[in-house]
Design a protein around this motif. Structure first.
Motif, PDB file in Angstrom:
ATOM      1  N   SER A 111       0.837  -1.196   0.000  1.00  0.00           N
ATOM      2  CA  SER A 111       0.000   0.000   0.000  1.00  0.00           C
ATOM      3  C   SER A 111       0.879   1.255   0.000  1.00  0.00           C
ATOM      4  CB  SER A 111      -0.919   0.009   1.224  1.00  0.00           C
ATOM      5  OG  SER A 111      -1.766   1.141   1.235  1.00  0.00           O
ATOM      6  N   ASN A 112       0.226   2.389  -0.229  1.00  0.00           N
ATOM      7  CA  ASN A 112       0.889   3.681  -0.047  1.00  0.00           C
ATOM      8  C   ASN A 112       0.558   4.282   1.314  1.00  0.00           C
ATOM      9  OD1 ASN A 112      -1.792   4.145  -0.695  1.00  0.00           O
ATOM     10  ND2 ASN A 112      -1.381   5.869  -2.071  1.00  0.00           N
ATOM     11  N   ASP A 113      -0.142   3.529   2.138  1.00  0.00           N
ATOM     12  CA  ASP A 113      -0.464   3.919   3.513  1.00  0.00           C
ATOM     13  C   ASP A 113       0.132   2.867   4.436  1.00  0.00           C
ATOM     14  OD1 ASP A 113      -1.566   4.325   6.025  1.00  0.00           O
ATOM     15  OD2 ASP A 113      -3.572   4.777   5.274  1.00  0.00           O
ATOM     16  N   PRO A 114       1.107   3.222   5.292  1.00  0.00           N
ATOM     17  CA  PRO A 114       1.768   2.213   6.127  1.00  0.00           C
ATOM     18  C   PRO A 114       0.824   1.485   7.082  1.00  0.00           C
ATOM     19  CG  PRO A 114       2.341   4.440   6.852  1.00  0.00           C
ATOM     20  CD  PRO A 114       1.626   4.585   5.545  1.00  0.00           C
ATOM     21  N   GLU A 115      -0.312   2.087   7.376  1.00  0.00           N
ATOM     22  CA  GLU A 115      -1.274   1.404   8.237  1.00  0.00           C
ATOM     23  C   GLU A 115      -2.065   0.348   7.483  1.00  0.00           C
ATOM     24  OE1 GLU A 115      -3.733   4.170  10.279  1.00  0.00           O
ATOM     25  OE2 GLU A 115      -2.071   5.105  11.370  1.00  0.00           O
ATOM     26  N   GLN A 116      -2.040   0.423   6.149  1.00  0.00           N
ATOM     27  CA  GLN A 116      -2.815  -0.502   5.329  1.00  0.00           C
ATOM     28  C   GLN A 116      -1.969  -1.600   4.685  1.00  0.00           C
ATOM     29  OE1 GLN A 116      -6.125  -0.761   4.830  1.00  0.00           O
ATOM     30  NE2 GLN A 116      -6.431   0.826   6.371  1.00  0.00           N
ATOM     31  N   GLY A 117      -0.671  -1.370   4.517  1.00  0.00           N
ATOM     32  CA  GLY A 117       0.181  -2.356   3.865  1.00  0.00           C
ATOM     33  C   GLY A 117       1.631  -1.900   3.841  1.00  0.00           C
ATOM     34  N   CYS A 118       2.482  -2.730   3.298  1.00  0.00           N
ATOM     35  CA  CYS A 118       3.911  -2.416   3.232  1.00  0.00           C
ATOM     36  C   CYS A 118       4.169  -1.369   2.153  1.00  0.00           C
ATOM     37  CB  CYS A 118       4.704  -3.682   2.929  1.00  0.00           C
ATOM     38  SG  CYS A 118       4.554  -4.963   4.187  1.00  0.00           S
ATOM     39  N   ARG A 119       4.981  -0.374   2.468  1.00  0.00           N
ATOM     40  CA  ARG A 119       5.269   0.720   1.546  1.00  0.00           C
ATOM     41  C   ARG A 119       6.590   0.492   0.802  1.00  0.00           C
ATOM     42  NH1 ARG A 119       6.296   5.632   2.890  1.00  0.00           N
ATOM     43  NH2 ARG A 119       5.339   6.480   1.006  1.00  0.00           N
ATOM     44  N   ASN A 120       6.736   1.239  -0.314  1.00  0.00           N
ATOM     45  CA  ASN A 120       7.966   1.274  -1.110  1.00  0.00           C
ATOM     46  C   ASN A 120       8.353  -0.089  -1.692  1.00  0.00           C
ATOM     47  OD1 ASN A 120       8.581   4.095  -0.819  1.00  0.00           O
ATOM     48  ND2 ASN A 120       9.126   3.653   1.312  1.00  0.00           N
ATOM     49  N   VAL A 121       7.375  -0.961  -1.863  1.00  0.00           N
ATOM     50  CA  VAL A 121       7.642  -2.280  -2.433  1.00  0.00           C
ATOM     51  C   VAL A 121       7.855  -2.149  -3.941  1.00  0.00           C
ATOM     52  CG1 VAL A 121       6.690  -4.579  -2.836  1.00  0.00           C
ATOM     53  CG2 VAL A 121       6.325  -3.433  -0.628  1.00  0.00           C
ATOM     54  N   GLY A 122       8.908  -2.775  -4.447  1.00  0.00           N
ATOM     55  CA  GLY A 122       9.196  -2.767  -5.876  1.00  0.00           C
ATOM     56  C   GLY A 122       9.801  -1.489  -6.398  1.00  0.00           C
ATOM     57  N   ARG A 123      10.268  -0.608  -5.500  1.00  0.00           N
ATOM     58  CA  ARG A 123      10.768   0.698  -5.900  1.00  0.00           C
ATOM     59  C   ARG A 123      12.295   0.769  -5.948  1.00  0.00           C
ATOM     60  NH1 ARG A 123      10.177   3.751  -8.430  1.00  0.00           N
ATOM     61  NH2 ARG A 123      10.826   5.597  -7.268  1.00  0.00           N
ATOM     62  N   SER A 124      12.974  -0.316  -5.611  1.00  0.00           N
ATOM     63  CA  SER A 124      14.442  -0.241  -5.534  1.00  0.00           C
ATOM     64  C   SER A 124      15.108  -0.364  -6.894  1.00  0.00           C
ATOM     65  CB  SER A 124      14.977  -1.330  -4.592  1.00  0.00           C
ATOM     66  OG  SER A 124      14.538  -2.604  -5.028  1.00  0.00           O
ATOM     67  N   GLY A 125      14.404  -0.887  -7.895  1.00  0.00           N
ATOM     68  CA  GLY A 125      14.964  -1.047  -9.229  1.00  0.00           C
ATOM     69  C   GLY A 125      14.230  -2.135  -9.987  1.00  0.00           C
ATOM     70  N   TRP A 126      14.439  -2.182 -11.298  1.00  0.00           N
ATOM     71  CA  TRP A 126      13.864  -3.252 -12.111  1.00  0.00           C
ATOM     72  C   TRP A 126      14.350  -4.601 -11.590  1.00  0.00           C
ATOM     73  CZ3 TRP A 126      10.354  -3.195 -16.089  1.00  0.00           C
ATOM     74  CH2 TRP A 126      10.004  -1.944 -16.615  1.00  0.00           C
ATOM     75  N   HIS A 127      13.473  -5.620 -11.651  1.00  0.00           N
ATOM     76  CA  HIS A 127      13.841  -6.907 -11.070  1.00  0.00           C
ATOM     77  C   HIS A 127      12.858  -7.988 -11.495  1.00  0.00           C
ATOM     78  CE1 HIS A 127      10.828  -5.144  -8.396  1.00  0.00           C
ATOM     79  NE2 HIS A 127      10.517  -6.370  -8.003  1.00  0.00           N
ATOM     80  N   ILE A 128      13.232  -9.235 -11.239  1.00  0.00           N
ATOM     81  CA  ILE A 128      12.277 -10.321 -11.137  1.00  0.00           C
ATOM     82  C   ILE A 128      12.175 -10.657  -9.653  1.00  0.00           C
ATOM     83  CG2 ILE A 128      12.859 -11.195 -13.441  1.00  0.00           C
ATOM     84  CD1 ILE A 128      14.189 -13.618 -11.891  1.00  0.00           C
ATOM     85  N   ASP A 129      11.058 -11.232  -9.243  1.00  0.00           N
ATOM     86  CA  ASP A 129      10.895 -11.552  -7.826  1.00  0.00           C
ATOM     87  C   ASP A 129      11.621 -12.852  -7.483  1.00  0.00           C
ATOM     88  OD1 ASP A 129       9.483  -9.316  -7.229  1.00  0.00           O
ATOM     89  OD2 ASP A 129       7.512 -10.276  -7.184  1.00  0.00           O
ATOM     90  N   GLY A 130      12.275 -12.835  -6.335  1.00  0.00           N
ATOM     91  CA  GLY A 130      12.963 -14.037  -5.857  1.00  0.00           C
ATOM     92  C   GLY A 130      14.323 -14.255  -6.462  1.00  0.00           C
ATOM     93  N   SER A 131      14.945 -13.215  -7.014  1.00  0.00           N
ATOM     94  CA  SER A 131      16.285 -13.380  -7.583  1.00  0.00           C
ATOM     95  C   SER A 131      17.301 -13.766  -6.510  1.00  0.00           C
ATOM     96  CB  SER A 131      16.736 -12.091  -8.276  1.00  0.00           C
ATOM     97  OG  SER A 131      16.787 -11.009  -7.353  1.00  0.00           O
ATOM     98  N   PHE A 132      16.984 -13.509  -5.250  1.00  0.00           N
ATOM     99  CA  PHE A 132      17.879 -13.822  -4.139  1.00  0.00           C
ATOM    100  C   PHE A 132      17.805 -15.291  -3.725  1.00  0.00           C
ATOM    101  CE2 PHE A 132      13.779 -12.469  -2.567  1.00  0.00           C
ATOM    102  CZ  PHE A 132      13.475 -13.417  -1.603  1.00  0.00           C
ATOM    103  N   MET A 133      16.924 -16.069  -4.385  1.00  0.00           N
ATOM    104  CA  MET A 133      16.702 -17.463  -4.017  1.00  0.00           C
ATOM    105  C   MET A 133      17.381 -18.395  -5.025  1.00  0.00           C
ATOM    106  SD  MET A 133      12.654 -17.023  -3.190  1.00  0.00           S
ATOM    107  CE  MET A 133      12.442 -18.699  -2.577  1.00  0.00           C
TER     108      MET A 133
END
Length: 299
Positions: free
Chosen positions: A112-134
């Motif tokens: 979410s864009n509201d910290p009370e409703q969900g996690c903020r700043n998700v996916g904003r660190s750079g282009w990626h695929i999910d789980g590249s760290f696995m």
């Protein structure tokens, strides 16, 4: 407004029907409308909340490999158990993220864009695929919009087309590079998609997710010909970012959108407006699931 940068929107609006053969007459199961000239399709005629026949599920799986992004429109509010059931069509649900108190289920990542409703700043660190760290990155993910703000697009880019459009010298270098995660997992930057054999990429352009990039890494010997210096690592990540942006599509979410994404075939990135204040842009709530990968990226 953000728009697709892939192909012409005027020439890709032809619709076509997916027909599924069952015990009775052949029926039109759903309609696909291409999103861009190269990837993505809007799906109409499927109500995910009402249950889906196995033959239709099989066709959806085939269409996902073909189109890589399927956006089911007008789904209303899809409950957590239904989203998880759809995710399990593709394998075992696996969650590695922070469990927000407002999430309806431990395997639903609430953004979410509201910290009370969900996690903020998700996916904003750079282009990626999910789980590249696995060791085995996620093969599929789902995204469902419970609330939509103004301008909160998700950017998608097709990895095979990005590779094919790269400068030959650049592509030759990328083929020799290995992505080393912050946790020390080593993946080839370029490899073959395990289901389609198309060329694809394993990466994260966020600096905090990258330990380094190696050249001509030997997995058996655990040795590389060279390790790139930090400034060259930054240069490679900038080149990947620029190449993805040349091929990207910006998806403007609508309330009730439910997306199924081939995580191994598309890179993605959250537009800055996904974090615009809820007071000025409206509340944004996205529920995401991820499905375990079956194979480590292999050359």
């Amino acid at each position: 407004m953000l728009r697709s940068l892939v192909g012409s929107e005027m020439c890709i609006r032809d619709r076509y029907q997916r027909r599924v053969r069952g015990p009775g007459p052949v029926m039109a199961a759903y309609t696909l409308e291409p999103i861009t000239a190269t990837f993505g399709a809007f799906v109409r005629g499927v109500n995910l909340r009402a249950g889906v026949e196995p033959s239709v599920i099989d066709q959806i799986k085939r269409d996902l490999h073909k189109h890589r992004l399927l956006v089911f429109r007008d789904q209303g509010t899809v409950e957590a158990q239904t989203q998880l059931e759809v995710s399990r069509w593709f394998g075992q649900v696996e969650s590695t993220f922070y469990k927000h108190p407002m999430s309806p289920h431990p395997d639903i990542f609430r953004v979410s864009n509201d910290p009370e409703q969900g996690c903020r700043n998700v996916g904003r660190s750079g282009w990626h695929i999910d789980g590249s760290f696995m060791p085995r990155p996620f093969k599929v993910q789902t995204m469902h919009m419970h609330a939509v703000n103004t301008g909160g697009a998700t950017l998608f880019a097709p990895l095979s087309e990005t590779l094919r459009s790269a400068d030959p010298d650049q592509r030759e270098l990328w083929e020799r590079l290995w992505f080393v995660t912050d946790g020390g997992i080593v993946h080839p930057l370029v490899y073959r998609h395990p289901a389609t054999a198309e060329p694809t990429m394993c990466f994260h352009c966020g600096p905090h997710f990258v330990r380094t990039i190696a050249l001509d890494y030997d997995r058996e010997a655990h040795k590389a010909e060279a390790v790139l210096p930090p400034e060259q690592v930054g240069g490679v990540l900038a080149e990947i970012t620029a190449a993805l942006e040349k091929n990207m599509y910006a998806h403007e979410w609508e309330l009730g959108d439910f997306a199924i994404i081939d995580n191994l075939a598309l890179g993605h990135y959250a537009h800055p407006d996904t974090q615009a204040p809820a007071q000025s842009s409206g509340l944004r709530i996205l529920h995401r699931t991820t499905v375990s990968g079956d194979h480590p990226p292999e050359k």
